[in-house]
Design a protein around this motif. Structure first.
Motif, PDB file in Angstrom:
ATOM      1  N   UNK A  73       0.918  -1.389  -0.052  1.00  0.00           N
ATOM      2  CA  UNK A  73       0.019  -0.155  -0.172  1.00  0.00           C
ATOM      3  C   UNK A  73       0.626   1.319   0.006  1.00  0.00           C
ATOM      4  N   UNK A  74       1.928   1.374   0.752  1.00  0.00           N
ATOM      5  CA  UNK A  74       2.777   2.259   0.897  1.00  0.00           C
ATOM      6  C   UNK A  74       3.376   2.730  -0.423  1.00  0.00           C
ATOM      7  N   UNK A  75       3.943   1.537  -1.170  1.00  0.00           N
ATOM      8  CA  UNK A  75       4.264   1.761  -2.351  1.00  0.00           C
ATOM      9  C   UNK A  75       3.415   2.323  -3.567  1.00  0.00           C
ATOM     10  N   UNK A  76       2.348   1.786  -3.290  1.00  0.00           N
ATOM     11  CA  UNK A  76       1.232   2.306  -4.449  1.00  0.00           C
ATOM     12  C   UNK A  76       0.892   3.874  -4.150  1.00  0.00           C
ATOM     13  N   UNK A  77       0.995   4.416  -2.974  1.00  0.00           N
ATOM     14  CA  UNK A  77       0.620   5.792  -2.504  1.00  0.00           C
ATOM     15  C   UNK A  77       1.856   6.526  -3.120  1.00  0.00           C
ATOM     16  N   UNK A  78       3.039   6.133  -2.805  1.00  0.00           N
ATOM     17  CA  UNK A  78       4.317   6.669  -3.355  1.00  0.00           C
ATOM     18  C   UNK A  78       4.294   6.797  -4.902  1.00  0.00           C
ATOM     19  N   UNK A  79       3.799   5.754  -5.762  1.00  0.00           N
ATOM     20  CA  UNK A  79       3.711   5.833  -7.046  1.00  0.00           C
ATOM     21  C   UNK A  79       2.680   6.991  -7.739  1.00  0.00           C
ATOM     22  N   UNK A  80       1.993   7.384  -6.779  1.00  0.00           N
ATOM     23  CA  UNK A  80       0.992   8.714  -6.985  1.00  0.00           C
ATOM     24  C   UNK A  80       1.707  10.143  -7.136  1.00  0.00           C
ATOM     25  N   UNK A  81       2.889   9.811  -6.385  1.00  0.00           N
ATOM     26  CA  UNK A  81       3.561  11.181  -6.409  1.00  0.00           C
ATOM     27  C   UNK A  81       2.649  12.274  -5.685  1.00  0.00           C
ATOM     28  N   UNK A  93      -9.393  14.640  15.445  1.00  0.00           N
ATOM     29  CA  UNK A  93      -9.614  14.341  16.488  1.00  0.00           C
ATOM     30  C   UNK A  93      -9.670  12.803  16.893  1.00  0.00           C
ATOM     31  N   UNK A  94      -9.416  11.930  15.926  1.00  0.00           N
ATOM     32  CA  UNK A  94      -9.329  10.320  15.902  1.00  0.00           C
ATOM     33  C   UNK A  94      -8.119   9.994  16.386  1.00  0.00           C
ATOM     34  N   UNK A  95      -8.276   8.809  17.234  1.00  0.00           N
ATOM     35  CA  UNK A  95      -6.993   8.296  17.606  1.00  0.00           C
ATOM     36  C   UNK A  95      -6.651   7.206  16.656  1.00  0.00           C
ATOM     37  N   UNK A  96      -5.359   7.374  16.311  1.00  0.00           N
ATOM     38  CA  UNK A  96      -4.751   6.631  15.117  1.00  0.00           C
ATOM     39  C   UNK A  96      -3.252   6.009  15.572  1.00  0.00           C
ATOM     40  N   UNK A  97      -2.848   4.980  14.802  1.00  0.00           N
ATOM     41  CA  UNK A  97      -1.633   4.418  15.009  1.00  0.00           C
ATOM     42  C   UNK A  97      -0.778   4.408  13.654  1.00  0.00           C
ATOM     43  N   UNK A  98       0.326   4.808  13.648  1.00  0.00           N
ATOM     44  CA  UNK A  98       1.033   4.932  12.482  1.00  0.00           C
ATOM     45  C   UNK A  98       1.634   3.355  12.248  1.00  0.00           C
ATOM     46  N   UNK A  99       1.699   3.016  10.764  1.00  0.00           N
ATOM     47  CA  UNK A  99       2.316   2.065  10.602  1.00  0.00           C
ATOM     48  C   UNK A  99       3.580   2.168   9.508  1.00  0.00           C
ATOM     49  N   UNK A 100       3.567   3.134   8.878  1.00  0.00           N
ATOM     50  CA  UNK A 100       4.606   3.955   8.178  1.00  0.00           C
ATOM     51  C   UNK A 100       4.690   5.223   8.213  1.00  0.00           C
ATOM     52  N   UNK A 102       3.694   7.485   6.334  1.00  0.00           N
ATOM     53  CA  UNK A 102       2.252   7.900   5.756  1.00  0.00           C
ATOM     54  C   UNK A 102       1.186   7.073   5.599  1.00  0.00           C
ATOM     55  N   UNK A 103       1.316   6.101   6.377  1.00  0.00           N
ATOM     56  CA  UNK A 103       0.270   5.206   6.628  1.00  0.00           C
ATOM     57  C   UNK A 103      -0.289   4.956   7.997  1.00  0.00           C
ATOM     58  N   UNK A 104      -1.576   4.920   8.463  1.00  0.00           N
ATOM     59  CA  UNK A 104      -1.765   4.769   9.812  1.00  0.00           C
ATOM     60  C   UNK A 104      -3.083   4.056   9.835  1.00  0.00           C
ATOM     61  N   UNK A 105      -3.659   3.701  11.105  1.00  0.00           N
ATOM     62  CA  UNK A 105      -4.940   2.975  11.275  1.00  0.00           C
ATOM     63  C   UNK A 105      -6.165   4.071  11.077  1.00  0.00           C
ATOM     64  N   UNK A 106      -6.990   3.707  10.298  1.00  0.00           N
ATOM     65  CA  UNK A 106      -8.067   4.793  10.058  1.00  0.00           C
ATOM     66  C   UNK A 106      -8.890   5.243  11.267  1.00  0.00           C
ATOM     67  N   UNK A 107      -9.059   4.441  12.293  1.00  0.00           N
ATOM     68  CA  UNK A 107      -9.548   4.962  13.547  1.00  0.00           C
ATOM     69  C   UNK A 107      -9.566   3.653  14.367  1.00  0.00           C
ATOM     70  N   UNK A 108      -9.052   4.140  15.758  1.00  0.00           N
ATOM     71  CA  UNK A 108      -8.971   2.910  16.888  1.00  0.00           C
ATOM     72  C   UNK A 108     -10.143   2.986  17.550  1.00  0.00           C
ATOM     73  N   UNK A 109     -11.494   3.424  17.210  1.00  0.00           N
ATOM     74  CA  UNK A 109     -12.715   3.460  18.068  1.00  0.00           C
ATOM     75  C   UNK A 109     -13.100   2.003  18.114  1.00  0.00           C
ATOM     76  N   UNK A 110     -13.607   1.553  19.069  1.00  0.00           N
ATOM     77  CA  UNK A 110     -14.284   0.208  19.083  1.00  0.00           C
ATOM     78  C   UNK A 110     -15.212  -0.294  18.034  1.00  0.00           C
ATOM     79  N   UNK A 111     -15.293  -1.590  17.593  1.00  0.00           N
ATOM     80  CA  UNK A 111     -16.342  -1.975  16.748  1.00  0.00           C
ATOM     81  C   UNK A 111     -17.535  -1.434  16.770  1.00  0.00           C
ATOM     82  N   UNK A 112     -18.130  -1.265  18.038  1.00  0.00           N
ATOM     83  CA  UNK A 112     -19.623  -0.873  18.042  1.00  0.00           C
ATOM     84  C   UNK A 112     -19.867   0.417  17.658  1.00  0.00           C
TER      85      UNK A 112
END
Length: 340
Positions: A73-81, A93-100, A102-112
């Motif tokens: 996914x990161x390489x795909x994004x990078x290709x878009x320049x 205002x959402x809690x998120x966790x970085x994976x790279x 430029x990539x992070x979790x969309x939202x850490x809110x509970x499933x419900x």
């Protein structure tokens, strides 16, 4: 567009057709011989066309491509320049966790927790032009990402509630949010004031808010109540094309946790309350116009954030949808003179 055999336009389930436009436009890769290098070369060669298609259609979906993990996914994004808009520099205002970087979790809110329709960071003076979503783990039940063409919604809202639509355009909106003193992962809007503002002291928070034109109040429990300056509620993306660019639906329906009351979260830019009946029409229209993307592992969806709103359905099981923001833009609004 230069497209190799094995990559083709293809319908997706429940794809919508509005104003002679598919929503979302969808590309399918059905040739297992196409690898990640070839995919990224195709994306890079057609970068301008793909971004233009995202603006024209609101969203472009990619399914079946060799992008099963975050590195792909990161390489795909990078290709878009496209310029990275890192999470730590956003006012989300959402809690998120970085994976790279430029990539992070969309939202850490509970499933419900259901996340209602919104344009990303339209409730702040800075926002991304583009959003990309990626499915790392598909949910067992639910967890769709609904998308909605905001230009079509605004056109229909103006027909049904012309006075409200005009008031939104002329007066804009203001948002009030209470940020906790530390991240609250149980809330869809639980990012701490330190993380949101990129500061480590109250003095730093006050300076940042004042530079952005916010008003604020410190609460006894260490939380920070902040109110934005008036911001646009309607954006003219191209001559004659207006979108309902705001977080009205999300704030009105979903800004609720132990600190926040949706009834106090949003006003017109002149301080007046919203017409509840008209807001309900906007909410109903968003659902009528919604396309629900049912995730498969490796799916990528590219949004023009100024054209399409997004949301999140509640779900069961494990769901890992990642996100990336690109091309930071700024917005401001003068209530008497209109948007500038």
């Amino acid at each position: 567009m230069n497209t190799p055999t094995g990559i083709r336009l293809s319908p997706v389930p429940d794809q919508r057709h509005e104003s002679d436009s598919d929503f979302p436009l969808a590309y399918l890769c059905d040739d297992s011989a196409i690898d990640l290098d070839q995919t990224c070369n195709w994306v890079g060669e057609n970068r301008d066309q793909l971004l233009a298609l995202a603006t024209e259609h609101g969203a472009v979906a990619f399914r079946g491509f060799p992008t099963p993990n975050v590195e792909g996914f990161d390489r795909f994004i990078t290709s878009l320049m496209i310029e990275n808009f890192p999470y730590e520099k956003s006012l989300s205002n959402a809690v998120r966790i970085n994976r790279t970087p430029r990539v992070f979790s969309a939202n850490e809110a509970p499933p419900d927790v259901r996340i209602f329709f919104h344009h990303e960071m339209a409730q702040t003076p800075i926002y991304p032009k583009y959003i990309l979503f990626f499915c790392e783990v598909a949910p067992e039940i639910g967890g769709e990402t609904p998308l909605c063409r905001s230009d079509i919604l605004y056109s229909r809202l103006a027909e049904r509630c012309p006075e409200f639509a005009a008031k939104c355009e002329q007066a804009g909106l203001q948002y009030t949010n209470v940020m906790p003193g530390s991240n609250d992962p149980n809330s869809g809007m639980g990012r701490s004031w330190q993380s949101t503002l990129g500061v480590d002291s109250k003095e730093g928070a006050e300076a940042r808010l004042e530079s952005l034109g916010y008003t604020y109040q410190w609460l006894e429990n260490g939380c920070l109540k902040a109110t934005t300056p008036p911001l646009p509620a309607v954006m003219e993306t191209t001559p004659g094309q207006k979108t309902f660019f705001n977080q009205l639906i999300a704030a009105y329906c979903g800004w609720k946790d132990e600190r926040n009351d949706p009834s106090e979260a949003i006003r017109h830019g002149d301080g007046s309350r919203l017409d509840a009946d008209a807001v309900r029409v906007a909410i109903d229209l968003s659902e009528e116009l919604a396309y629900d993307h049912r995730w498969q592992v490796g799916d990528i969806v590219l949004l023009d954030n100024t054209v399409a709103m997004h949301a999140r359905r509640s779900f069961e099981g494990t769901r890992k949808v990642l996100a990336s923001l690109a091309e930071m833009r700024t917005q401001s609004f003068a209530v008497q003179g209109g948007p500038r």
